[in-house]
Design a protein around this motif. Structure first.
Motif, short mmCIF file in Angstrom:
data_model
loop_
_atom_site.label_atom_id
_atom_site.label_comp_id
_atom_site.label_asym_id
_atom_site.label_seq_id
_atom_site.Cartn_x
_atom_site.Cartn_y
_atom_site.Cartn_z
N LEU A 174 -0.63 0.05 5.34
CA LEU A 174 -0.66 0.25 3.94
C LEU A 174 -1.97 0.86 3.52
CD1 LEU A 174 0.91 -3.20 2.73
CD2 LEU A 174 2.17 -1.20 2.78
N LYS A 175 -3.04 0.55 4.17
CA LYS A 175 -4.17 0.96 3.49
C LYS A 175 -4.20 2.63 3.68
CE LYS A 175 -9.14 -0.20 3.91
NZ LYS A 175 -10.51 -0.69 4.74
N LYS A 176 -3.70 2.89 5.00
CA LYS A 176 -3.50 4.26 5.27
C LYS A 176 -2.92 5.12 4.07
CE LYS A 176 -2.17 6.85 8.87
NZ LYS A 176 -1.26 6.66 10.30
N MET A 177 -1.71 4.41 3.88
CA MET A 177 -0.99 5.08 2.92
C MET A 177 -1.60 5.07 1.56
SD MET A 177 3.06 3.71 3.07
CE MET A 177 3.07 2.73 4.58
N ALA A 178 -2.28 4.15 1.18
CA ALA A 178 -3.03 4.08 -0.23
C ALA A 178 -4.12 5.27 -0.19
CB ALA A 178 -3.69 2.44 -0.49
N LEU A 179 -4.84 5.19 0.99
CA LEU A 179 -5.87 6.19 0.82
C LEU A 179 -5.20 7.76 0.68
CD1 LEU A 179 -8.05 4.87 3.86
CD2 LEU A 179 -8.75 5.34 1.33
N GLU A 180 -4.12 8.16 1.43
CA GLU A 180 -3.46 9.29 1.08
C GLU A 180 -3.04 9.62 -0.24
OE1 GLU A 180 -0.17 9.54 3.91
OE2 GLU A 180 -1.74 9.40 5.54
N ILE A 181 -2.64 8.44 -0.90
CA ILE A 181 -2.19 8.45 -2.41
C ILE A 181 -3.45 9.06 -3.10
CG2 ILE A 181 -1.24 7.26 -4.52
CD1 ILE A 181 1.02 7.93 -2.41
N LYS B 158 -6.32 10.34 -2.27
CA LYS B 158 -6.75 11.64 -1.99
C LYS B 158 -5.87 12.76 -2.75
CE LYS B 158 -8.18 13.34 2.35
NZ LYS B 158 -7.76 13.12 3.98
N ALA B 159 -4.72 12.50 -3.02
CA ALA B 159 -3.56 13.42 -3.43
C ALA B 159 -3.61 13.60 -4.81
CB ALA B 159 -2.29 13.20 -3.02
N ASN B 160 -4.18 12.52 -5.48
CA ASN B 160 -4.35 12.26 -6.95
C ASN B 160 -5.76 12.20 -7.50
OD1 ASN B 160 -1.25 12.07 -7.72
ND2 ASN B 160 -1.65 10.79 -6.01
N PRO B 161 -6.69 13.19 -6.98
CA PRO B 161 -8.06 12.97 -7.39
C PRO B 161 -8.15 12.61 -9.27
CG PRO B 161 -7.79 15.35 -6.62
CD PRO B 161 -6.35 14.37 -6.58
N LYS C 187 -8.98 4.12 -17.44
CA LYS C 187 -7.62 3.58 -17.58
C LYS C 187 -7.01 2.87 -16.35
CE LYS C 187 -4.20 6.62 -19.60
NZ LYS C 187 -3.44 7.61 -19.46
N ASN C 188 -7.08 1.52 -16.89
CA ASN C 188 -6.64 0.72 -15.66
C ASN C 188 -5.31 0.49 -15.26
OD1 ASN C 188 -9.33 -0.40 -15.21
ND2 ASN C 188 -9.16 -1.87 -16.90
N ASN C 189 -4.34 1.12 -16.37
CA ASN C 189 -3.15 0.93 -16.12
C ASN C 189 -2.59 2.00 -15.08
OD1 ASN C 189 -3.19 2.92 -17.74
ND2 ASN C 189 -2.00 2.54 -19.21
N LEU C 190 -3.18 2.85 -14.58
CA LEU C 190 -2.89 3.72 -13.47
C LEU C 190 -2.58 2.88 -12.30
CD1 LEU C 190 -4.99 7.06 -14.49
CD2 LEU C 190 -2.46 6.63 -14.16
N LEU C 191 -3.20 1.66 -12.21
CA LEU C 191 -3.09 1.02 -11.04
C LEU C 191 -1.48 1.11 -10.58
CD1 LEU C 191 -4.62 -0.79 -8.73
CD2 LEU C 191 -3.86 -2.70 -10.17
N GLY C 192 -0.81 0.85 -11.60
CA GLY C 192 0.79 0.83 -11.39
C GLY C 192 1.09 2.12 -10.79
N PHE C 193 0.54 3.02 -11.45
CA PHE C 193 1.13 4.32 -10.86
C PHE C 193 0.64 4.50 -9.31
CE2 PHE C 193 -0.69 8.71 -9.31
CZ PHE C 193 0.46 9.36 -9.70
N VAL D 41 0.34 2.11 -7.08
CA VAL D 41 1.15 1.20 -6.37
C VAL D 41 2.53 1.60 -6.29
CG1 VAL D 41 2.21 -1.17 -6.21
CG2 VAL D 41 -0.17 -0.74 -7.00
N GLY D 42 3.10 2.23 -7.37
CA GLY D 42 4.49 2.85 -7.37
C GLY D 42 4.66 4.19 -6.52
N GLN D 43 3.60 4.91 -6.23
CA GLN D 43 3.66 5.88 -5.39
C GLN D 43 3.80 5.26 -3.85
OE1 GLN D 43 3.49 9.42 -6.10
NE2 GLN D 43 3.86 8.57 -8.01
N VAL D 44 3.18 4.29 -3.54
CA VAL D 44 3.41 3.75 -2.15
C VAL D 44 4.94 3.04 -2.02
CG1 VAL D 44 2.75 1.96 -0.54
CG2 VAL D 44 1.03 3.12 -1.81
N MET D 45 5.25 2.57 -3.23
CA MET D 45 6.58 1.87 -3.27
C MET D 45 7.69 3.05 -2.93
SD MET D 45 5.86 -1.32 -3.34
CE MET D 45 7.53 -1.93 -3.29
N LYS D 46 7.38 4.18 -3.76
CA LYS D 46 8.37 5.21 -3.43
C LYS D 46 8.23 5.78 -2.06
CE LYS D 46 8.97 9.27 -6.58
NZ LYS D 46 8.34 10.11 -7.32
N GLN D 47 7.07 6.00 -1.69
CA GLN D 47 7.14 6.45 -0.50
C GLN D 47 7.89 5.61 0.75
OE1 GLN D 47 3.02 7.32 1.74
NE2 GLN D 47 3.28 9.03 0.33
N THR D 48 7.67 4.42 0.65
CA THR D 48 8.45 3.30 1.54
C THR D 48 9.70 2.96 1.30
OG1 THR D 48 7.45 1.65 0.36
CG2 THR D 48 6.17 2.53 2.08
#
Ligand SMILES: [Zn+2]
Length: 476
Positions: A421-428, A430-433, A443-449, A451-458
């Motif tokens: 999971l950590k590996k995936m998170a780091l990729e996300i 990196k892809a969204n600097p 902009k704390n609510n980007l946390l949801g974004f 998390v959502g990316q990882v959920m989408k990927q998996t």
């Protein structure tokens, strides 16, 4: 302007007896060949004598008890005289002067709707108008199978405040009657029929409308719709100072409006008098006790017990306990799953929705308590996420396959491995600097974004709370 609405209901309910009220003919009128269940008594032949069906009396007592009423020690049958082809005797045996039950009530959201009386009577024959409408029918046929089936008539005080409350009253009444096996409560099949009366008062001027009665409403939806229509119509009539008559109206489901049938007949028109062929009905205390023992736990009591025993919200408990089979199935599930709240969440949510969509009854269901148990185990051990549980549930529901088998077959097991999971998170990240920068700027609510990316990927398989923690950690 404010208008006060005053509604009262008169409800006819067929009692679930094997035979008719005053003879030995079968009371099963629905599935039967037309005019098969008829004898000299229920067809009103001269010289025939009615004999009271004791089971009908017991069911009337039961209805009285279930509706918090007083069972009268002495009641009496009367004749209501009028001529109509559906009434072979020329009079209906009913109770007018001394009903079997008085002072009953149903509580709805804290309002007490009083039931003035419950009396016994016999049903009329069924008229079959050739070509739907009575007004356009070329001829009308009569089926006497229904003539003489025992009914109770439940008459409320004008305590109902709105069309929607009238509907609620009817639904609650049906639930109770079904629970205790007093009546099938089937409105579509005519086992439960409703006449509603309504009047309105202009609260500013105190002026009130005449009372209008709407006859023969045959569905819960129509009770509400017909009364809503009539309330609006009465307001208009009152506003325009139009001349008003006390009248009886019918509900036309196709035009969604009411129409005038006749001006109200007076009760004197019926020439009520005591039925000479049936003796006074005397009900001893021990008979009432016996009937009380037959009475099952009713929806209200059940709901209270569910809240106490299973620690679920009152709303859930009310919904689940309104249908006996549903409530029994709920308890079966809780016994195995051992978590009342978990089960009620699924019952109130996905299960009820799927049942409605498929028009399923509890007896039709393919899934068993074991399926819910399996689902809970999968969730508890973090093998699947709530999202996956919701995704696979329709298949569990329709095909009765164990959730763990579906999860295995489709490879839906939750990704719970920290490193992965950590590996995936780091990729996300990196892809969204840009988003990372925005997040760091508040902009704390980007946390949801993220998390959502990882959920989408998996495809929803990642453990969301873990992913959440990982991002919080990485973005410190
Ligand atoms: Zn008969």
């Amino acid at each position: 302007m404010m208008y006060k609405t005053i509604i009262g209901l008169e409800i006819h309910t067929q009692l679930l007896t094997k035979t008719k009220a005053f003879c030995k003919c079968s009371a099963d009128h629905f599935e039967n060949e037309i005019n098969k269940n008829v004898c000299p008594i229920c067809s009103g032949q001269p010289g025939s004598l009615p004999v009271l069906n004791e089971e009908a009396v017991d069911l009337a007592i039961m209805a009285g008890l279930a509706l918090n009423g007083k069972i009268n020690e002495i009641s009496k049958f009367d004749r209501k005289n009028y001529f109509y082809p559906d009434l072979p005797k020329g009079y209906q045996i009913t109770q007018y002067f001394y009903p079997i039950v008085s002072d009953a009530y149903i509580k709805i959201d804290g309002d007490k709707i009083r039931i003035n009386r419950i009396h016994m009577e016999e049903d009329t024959a069924k008229m079959l108008h050739q070509g739907d409408q009575i007004s356009t029918a070329k001829e009308s046929l009569i089926d006497y199978n229904r003539a003489g089936i025992p009914l109770i008539e439940i008459v409320t005080e004008p305590d109902i405040k709105s069309p929607s409350q009238a509907r609620e009253f009817m639904e609650k009444l049906r639930d109770i009657l079904r629970y205790a096996n007093i009546s099938s409560g089937d409105m579509e099949k005519g086992a439960l029929r409703c006449d509603a009366n309504i009047s309105i008062i202009d609260e500013e001027t105190g002026k009130s409308s005449k009372r209008v009665e709407i006859k023969n409403i045959n569905s819960f939806k129509f009770v509400e719709k017909a009364l809503e229509y009539e309330r609006e119509r009465l307001i208009e009539v009152l506003k325009n100072n139009e001349n008003m008559v006390q009248e009886t109206r019918g509900w036309d489901a196709t035009t969604k409006s009411t129409f005038s049938m006749r001006t109200k007949e007076e009760e004197a028109d019926y020439r009520y008098f005591p039925e000479p062929d049936i003796p006074y009905l005397v009900i001893e205390k021990d008979r009432i006790e016996k009937v009380k023992n037959r009475l099952p736990e009713l929806p209200e009591q059940k709901s209270k017990r569910f809240v106490e025993n299973y620690d679920i919200p009152e709303y859930d408990a009310d919904v689940i306990s309104s249908n006996k089979e549903f409530a029994d199935f709920y308890e079966e599930c809780v016994e195995i799953v051992k978590d009342g709240k978990f089960v009620s969440n699924w019952f109130i949510g996905d299960i009820l929705r799927l049942m409605k969509e498929n028009e399923d009854e509890v007896n039709d269901l393919n899934f068993k308590p074991e399926h819910l148990k399996d689902l809970k185990d999968l969730l508890d051990s973090n093998k699947i996420s709530t999202k996956i549980a919701k995704d696979i549930f329709p298949q569990v529901y329709s095909e009765g396959i164990m959730p763990s088998i579906i999860v295995k077959e489709k490879g839906l097991e939750q990704i719970d491995d920290d490193e992965e999971l950590k590996k995936m998170a780091l990729e996300i990240l990196k892809a969204n600097p840009k988003n990372v920068e925005k997040y760091k700027n508040g902009k704390n609510n980007l946390l949801g974004f993220f998390v959502g990316q990882v959920m989408k990927q998996t495809k929803g398989k990642a453990n969301p709370s873990k992913v959440n923690e990982i991002f919080l950690d990485l973005l410190k």
